[in-house]
Scaffold this active site. Sequence first.
Site, PDB file in Angstrom:
ATOM      1  N   LYS A   1      26.499  57.385  29.986  1.00 12.00           N
ATOM      2  CA  LYS A   1      25.483  56.972  29.019  1.00 12.00           C
ATOM      3  C   LYS A   1      24.804  58.169  28.348  1.00 12.00           C
ATOM      4  O   LYS A   1      24.801  59.289  28.870  1.00 12.00           O
ATOM      5  CB  LYS A   1      24.430  56.091  29.706  1.00 12.00           C
ATOM      6  CG  LYS A   1      24.942  54.680  30.069  1.00 12.00           C
ATOM      7  CD  LYS A   1      25.202  53.839  28.841  1.00 12.00           C
ATOM      8  CE  LYS A   1      25.802  52.462  29.139  1.00 12.00           C
ATOM      9  NZ  LYS A   1      24.873  51.529  29.730  1.00 12.00           N
TER      10      LYS A   1
ATOM     11  N   ARG B   1      29.064  49.628  37.104  1.00  9.00           N
ATOM     12  CA  ARG B   1      30.059  49.496  36.036  1.00  9.00           C
ATOM     13  C   ARG B   1      30.439  50.902  35.579  1.00  9.00           C
ATOM     14  O   ARG B   1      29.591  51.633  35.054  1.00  9.00           O
ATOM     15  CB  ARG B   1      29.474  48.668  34.889  1.00  9.00           C
ATOM     16  CG  ARG B   1      30.456  48.335  33.774  1.00  9.00           C
ATOM     17  CD  ARG B   1      29.766  47.463  32.724  1.00  9.00           C
ATOM     18  NE  ARG B   1      30.692  47.033  31.686  1.00  9.00           N
ATOM     19  CZ  ARG B   1      30.963  47.741  30.591  1.00  9.00           C
ATOM     20  NH1 ARG B   1      30.382  48.921  30.406  1.00  9.00           N
ATOM     21  NH2 ARG B   1      31.817  47.288  29.681  1.00  9.00           N
TER      22      ARG B   1
END
Length: 283
Positions: A229, A264
């Site tokens: 991210k 995830r």
Amino acid sequence: MTKPVIKPWLIRDRQFIWGDRTYLMGVLNVTPDSFSDGGKFNSCDAAIKQVEQMLPYIDILDIGGESTRPNAEAVSAAEECDRVLPIIKALRDAYPQLPISVDTMKASVAKEAIAVGADILNDVSAGRFDPEMLPLVGKLQVPIFLMHMQGEPRTMQLKPHYRHVVQDIKQFLNDAILVAKACGIPKHLIAIDPGIGFGKNLEHNLEIIKNLSVFQDIGAPLLLGVSRKTFIGKLCDRPEPSDRLLGTIAACGACIAGGADILRVHDPKEIAEACRVSDAIYR
């Protein structure tokens, strides 16, 4: 606070016993424009080869046909189906017992995906963007991940703002569960995701991860998606998402310490080793 006991999931030949260990959800984006791996796996052959490498390390495969990166443009249900359905079919034939999740905000896509072999729905809008999604899940009686997102992918990173980010997200998720239950979805089939990077700035993301224990009393499996991210790129000065593995490993360890049940991830082989160490320490 004692973590509530959550009923296990049984998907194909696998049992998910929440709290026993950290489960890994492998990411397979079959899109041309995803933030990290767009265009790499949008053919059946490429998808099968990628999953073959991930298979020893993942518990769930998450397949998405519409990018939800910041500023992403929406695609039609027909186009999304064209992207995901052939690959779900091919992977179901190749790996009959692999639990497959479809990452979609559209009920029509979800219905078709389940029909060709998907087992779980992963809706980053928590059922808000398509009023038919939650009633469909109630009818199908399949597990669903409900995620918090402020705004929509095209606008979510413009000026995210909260009164109290952790409490605001917790209230949103509690409300989303109530709506889902009213649509006939049993509580034990609902998992939650605070939505790292979805309408959050760097400080918001760090605050969420530092306070994951706040979400425990919701009584639902907790999914975290920190892999590659932007906040990791900012902290580590890594502008390329594929260069963020070490930062991702550190963030995953922090999530496990905070009580995450599922991670995830794009790099399951490396994250699986980090999970084994973190599980040994924190569970």
